[in-house]
Design a protein around this motif. Structure first.
Motif, short mmCIF file in Angstrom:
data_model
loop_
_atom_site.label_atom_id
_atom_site.label_comp_id
_atom_site.label_asym_id
_atom_site.label_seq_id
_atom_site.Cartn_x
_atom_site.Cartn_y
_atom_site.Cartn_z
N UNK A 62 36.75 34.35 37.93
CA UNK A 62 37.47 34.23 39.20
C UNK A 62 36.58 34.87 40.26
N UNK A 63 35.99 34.04 41.15
CA UNK A 63 35.02 34.53 42.12
C UNK A 63 35.67 35.22 43.33
N UNK A 64 36.99 35.14 43.46
CA UNK A 64 37.63 35.68 44.66
C UNK A 64 37.68 37.20 44.60
N UNK A 65 37.99 37.81 45.73
CA UNK A 65 38.17 39.27 45.80
C UNK A 65 39.63 39.66 45.55
N UNK A 66 40.40 38.76 44.97
CA UNK A 66 41.83 38.97 44.78
C UNK A 66 42.08 39.86 43.57
N UNK A 67 42.31 41.15 43.82
CA UNK A 67 42.57 42.09 42.72
C UNK A 67 43.89 41.76 42.03
N UNK A 68 44.84 41.21 42.77
CA UNK A 68 46.14 40.86 42.19
C UNK A 68 45.98 39.85 41.06
N UNK A 69 45.04 38.90 41.23
CA UNK A 69 44.79 37.91 40.19
C UNK A 69 44.25 38.58 38.93
N UNK A 70 43.38 39.58 39.10
CA UNK A 70 42.86 40.32 37.96
C UNK A 70 43.98 41.04 37.22
N UNK A 71 44.84 41.72 37.95
CA UNK A 71 45.94 42.46 37.33
C UNK A 71 46.88 41.51 36.59
N UNK A 72 47.07 40.33 37.15
CA UNK A 72 47.90 39.33 36.48
C UNK A 72 47.29 38.92 35.14
N UNK A 73 45.96 38.80 35.11
CA UNK A 73 45.27 38.47 33.86
C UNK A 73 45.41 39.62 32.85
N UNK A 74 45.32 40.86 33.34
CA UNK A 74 45.46 42.02 32.45
C UNK A 74 46.85 42.06 31.84
N UNK A 75 47.85 41.71 32.63
CA UNK A 75 49.24 41.74 32.17
C UNK A 75 49.50 40.71 31.08
N UNK A 76 48.74 39.63 31.07
CA UNK A 76 48.93 38.55 30.10
C UNK A 76 48.38 38.98 28.74
N UNK A 77 49.27 39.25 27.78
CA UNK A 77 48.84 39.73 26.47
C UNK A 77 48.13 38.63 25.67
N UNK A 78 48.27 37.38 26.10
CA UNK A 78 47.61 36.27 25.41
C UNK A 78 46.18 36.06 25.91
N UNK A 79 45.76 36.88 26.84
CA UNK A 79 44.42 36.75 27.42
C UNK A 79 43.57 37.92 26.93
N UNK A 80 42.83 37.75 25.81
CA UNK A 80 42.14 38.89 25.20
C UNK A 80 40.84 39.28 25.89
N UNK A 81 40.24 38.37 26.67
CA UNK A 81 38.96 38.67 27.31
C UNK A 81 39.04 38.30 28.79
N UNK A 82 38.58 39.22 29.62
CA UNK A 82 38.65 39.02 31.06
C UNK A 82 37.27 39.28 31.66
N UNK A 83 36.79 38.31 32.42
CA UNK A 83 35.52 38.46 33.14
C UNK A 83 35.85 38.81 34.58
N UNK A 84 35.35 39.93 35.05
CA UNK A 84 35.64 40.33 36.42
C UNK A 84 34.51 41.18 36.95
N UNK A 85 34.63 41.55 38.22
CA UNK A 85 33.60 42.40 38.82
C UNK A 85 34.02 43.86 38.74
N UNK A 86 33.03 44.72 38.72
CA UNK A 86 33.33 46.15 38.69
C UNK A 86 34.08 46.57 39.95
N UNK A 87 33.84 45.86 41.05
CA UNK A 87 34.52 46.20 42.30
C UNK A 87 36.03 45.95 42.19
N UNK A 88 36.41 44.79 41.60
CA UNK A 88 37.84 44.49 41.47
C UNK A 88 38.51 45.40 40.45
#
Length: 662
Positions: A62-88
């Motif tokens: 996810x190339x956006x700066x949307x931290x909310x989208x990252x947190x939504x991915x973290x909340x999803x227990x069916x999503x075992x791997x998340x690619x994100x930036x250190x900034x987000x």
């Protein structure tokens, strides 16, 4: 199996990022691991990296700066791997609004895979993340770790952060294995004194604008680049990045290139402060960038501005990869993480050392064809000591010859020895025709191929001159030997289905070195410019084109040589100034094609319309109707064995006539 951290040292260009991402996927499949975070620095997440990640796992990035989208991915227990930036990720652990979701992960088993860990991990963001995930485990990947010699500003090394090095694959290993190229480094004196007479520490201390940005020096460097760039880039087959020390220097170089006469497409890119100090009549860097983008828009018919800067950056990235930009001027951008096999040269007018130096140099060392034997580095500052120290450090050896290409004199000595061997096999090009045995032909092919590889390396040096006096062989004799090489290749390709040959094991795919682009378009342009009013000039033009045909590199052109030669010798001498040469050529080409097809049809007892149909189908679809050929030959009362042999011959004829008259 342990809770220890660690780092992996895999040199730049060896597939480190994809290796680390694959490791993330494997770890994510472990039952006792709750989450795997693959962290990249936002500056490294370019379009290419995003495509590579998404090839491994669709919609991974996810190339956006949307931290909310990252947190939504973290909340999803069916999503075992998340690619994100250190900034987000840093925003997620600090944000009060995300606390409810992030808090449960404090003591969960989470794994962090950090790409380019030599750079992004030395700062407050890493500490914030580390404090939050109390049960986290960290594995860093880097091509240039922070070692005691190049420790971070706060005095720490990569080992201080991640612990022990778990595996290393150094640049000398990757070069030895053929996974990346070495470097050919040239140092150009621009200070009016012998570089070796100036101590390195004094050169490094010279940082005043009056020296580095002096108008005469800017002019000298720019002219040097313009004069030699076509040779470095193999006549624009490759391109370059020019690394400058500041936006002010970049701007002066950019303006100077605009003043000089050349046919190079030059662009620039840099980041700028939103609210800089404009005292003393300074120009806002955004205004400078805006002017350069306007030039870019005129050059490429685009519509960018600093308002859509990210789109401009993406387009520059794309055009550098496509080699539509010949030289890209930068300050810091594109010097890490950017990979393009078509980039073969780095011009440097800034002080670099350790990881910054090797990262910048490594933009040039991605594998391509034999035309790219190494990455070209042209330094306009005395970086010799810094280069040697960096290569020693990151190769973990005092022997840096395994990383650096040979000197001009070393390549020249090798080339002259290869010329001696070649002349021993065939003193003159015409003697190649007398090599009856395949063993002798193989000896010639291997010798000429090795000689050509050395010649490609020699051509990159400014000292190169294709004359017998300088390198022991002139261009014409090389071209004559090359024509014989290609003739053997073509004869072998034509007959290889008929019998086994010791030449079958030879790689004929070498990129034959040439200085000019002798192809069909080039020859047709010359034909179109023949002077039909002056008979003497007409004959000069014809003779010149015939000579150029002897130097043909393009396989498509070589298939048309006989046709073009006949047209020049039989038709052109009879034309008047009122005739259209190109129209006459097209008419002659079609007449000759029809005649060749008719003669072959009669020879093989095949109806002419059926032969024409087979050829037209192949030209349209690329498919030869083998069944129809067999049936047609059966109707002509050929025996089974004759049918098989003549089917092979007709298939070859269909391909050849289609290529010759394409």
């Amino acid at each position: 199996n342990t809770r220890n951290n660690g780092y992996i040292w895999h040199t730049t260009g060896s597939g480190k990022t994809l290796t680390s991402f694959k490791a993330s996927q494997i770890l994510a499949s472990e039952e006792n691991i709750d989450k795997v975070f693959f962290l990249v620095d936002r500056r490294d997440l370019d379009d290419q990296t995003e495509r590579e990640f998404n090839d491994f796992q669709p919609d991974a990035v996810d190339r956006t700066d949307n931290t909310r989208q990252l947190v939504k991915q973290i909340e999803d227990i069916m999503n075992p791997i998340i690619v994100t930036t250190i900034q987000k990720m840093a925003n997620a652990v600090k944000g009060e609004r995300y606390k409810k979701i992030m808090e449960p992960y404090k003591d969960k088993r989470v794994i962090f895979i950090i790409d380019e860990c030599h750079r992004s991990q030395f700062g407050k963001m890493h500490r914030d993340i580390n404090r939050h995930f109390e049960n986290g485990q960290y594995f860093g990947f880097t091509g240039t770790p922070r070692l005691p010699e190049n420790k971070s500003e706060d005095g720490r090394t990569t080992a201080d952060i991640f612990g022990k090095c778990l595996h290393h694959y150094l640049i000398k290993d990757a070069i030895h294995d053929g996974n990346v190229l070495g470097f050919s480094v040239t140092y150009v004196n621009t200070l009016g004194a012998e570089l070796e007479d100036i101590p390195a520490q004094e050169v490094q201390a010279i940082d005043t604008d009056e020296v580095w940005q002096a108008d005469d020096r800017i002019d000298l460097v720019a002219r040097q680049i313009v004069e030699h760039h076509n040779r470095k880039s193999k006549d624009k087959g490759y391109n370059a990045i020019f690394a400058t020390d500041s936006i002010e220097s970049l701007t002066k170089y950019y303006d100077k290139f605009k003043e000089l006469e050349h046919d190079l497409n030059i662009a620039s890119i840099f980041t700028y402060e939103a609210n800089p100090d404009l005292s003393g009549g300074k120009v806002h860097h955004r205004d400078s960038m805006e002017e350069m983008i306007e030039d870019y828009n005129r050059l490429f018919n685009t519509n960018f501005s600093t308002d859509n800067y990210e789109s401009y950056r993406a387009d520059v990235d794309k055009k550098v990869r496509e080699c539509k930009i010949d030289i890209l001027l930068v300050v810091n951008m594109f010097l890490t993480g950017f990979d393009s096999r078509r980039l073969n040269t780095l011009y440097v007018d800034k002080n670099l050392n350790y990881h910054n130096l090797l990262q910048a140099f490594s933009r040039t060392n991605r594998l391509d064809t034999d035309k790219k034997p190494y990455g070209n580095i042209v330094c306009f500052r005395n970086l010799k000591e810094a280069t040697d120290e960096s290569l020693r450090l990151f190769s973990q050896t005092d022997d840096i010859d395994s990383v650096l290409a040979k000197s001009f004199d070393e390549y020249l000595d090798l080339f002259k020895k290869q010329v001696d061997i070649l002349v021993g096999i065939a003193p003159e090009p015409e003697h190649i025709d007398q090599l009856q045995s395949e063993e002798k032909q193989k000896e010639f092919i291997l010798t000429f191929r090795d000689l050509t590889k050395t010649l490609i390396s020699l051509e990159n040096f400014d000292e190169f001159d294709f004359t017998e006096e300088v390198i022991g062989m002139d261009a014409q004799k090389y071209q004559d030997y090359r024509s014989k090489y290609l003739l053997i290749k073509e004869n072998h390709e034509r007959n290889k289905h008929e019998k086994a040959s010791i030449l079958d094991d030879i790689d004929f795919a070498i990129e034959i070195m040439h200085r000019d682009k002798i192809n069909v378009d080039y020859i047709m342009n010359l034909i179109g410019e023949i002077d039909l009013e002056d008979e003497e000039k007409r004959q000069e033009d014809i003779d010149y084109i015939l000579k150029e045909l002897d130097r043909a590199d393009s396989e498509r052109l070589r298939s048309k040589v006989e046709l073009i030669r006949e047209f020049l010798e039989r038709v052109v001498p009879k034309l008047t100034k009122d005739d259209s040469i190109i129209s006459e050529f097209t008419e002659y080409e079609q007449e000759r094609k029809g005649r060749v097809i008719m003669e072959t049809a009669e020879e093989y007892k095949v109806p002419q319309d059926r032969m024409m149909g087979l050829i037209q189908e192949y030209e349209f679809s690329g498919i030869i109707d083998k069944e129809q050929i067999t049936n047609t030959l059966t109707e002509a009362n050929y025996s089974f064995i004759e049918n098989y042999e003549k089917s092979q011959e007709l298939e070859r004829f269909i391909r050849e006539v289609s290529e010759e008259y394409a």
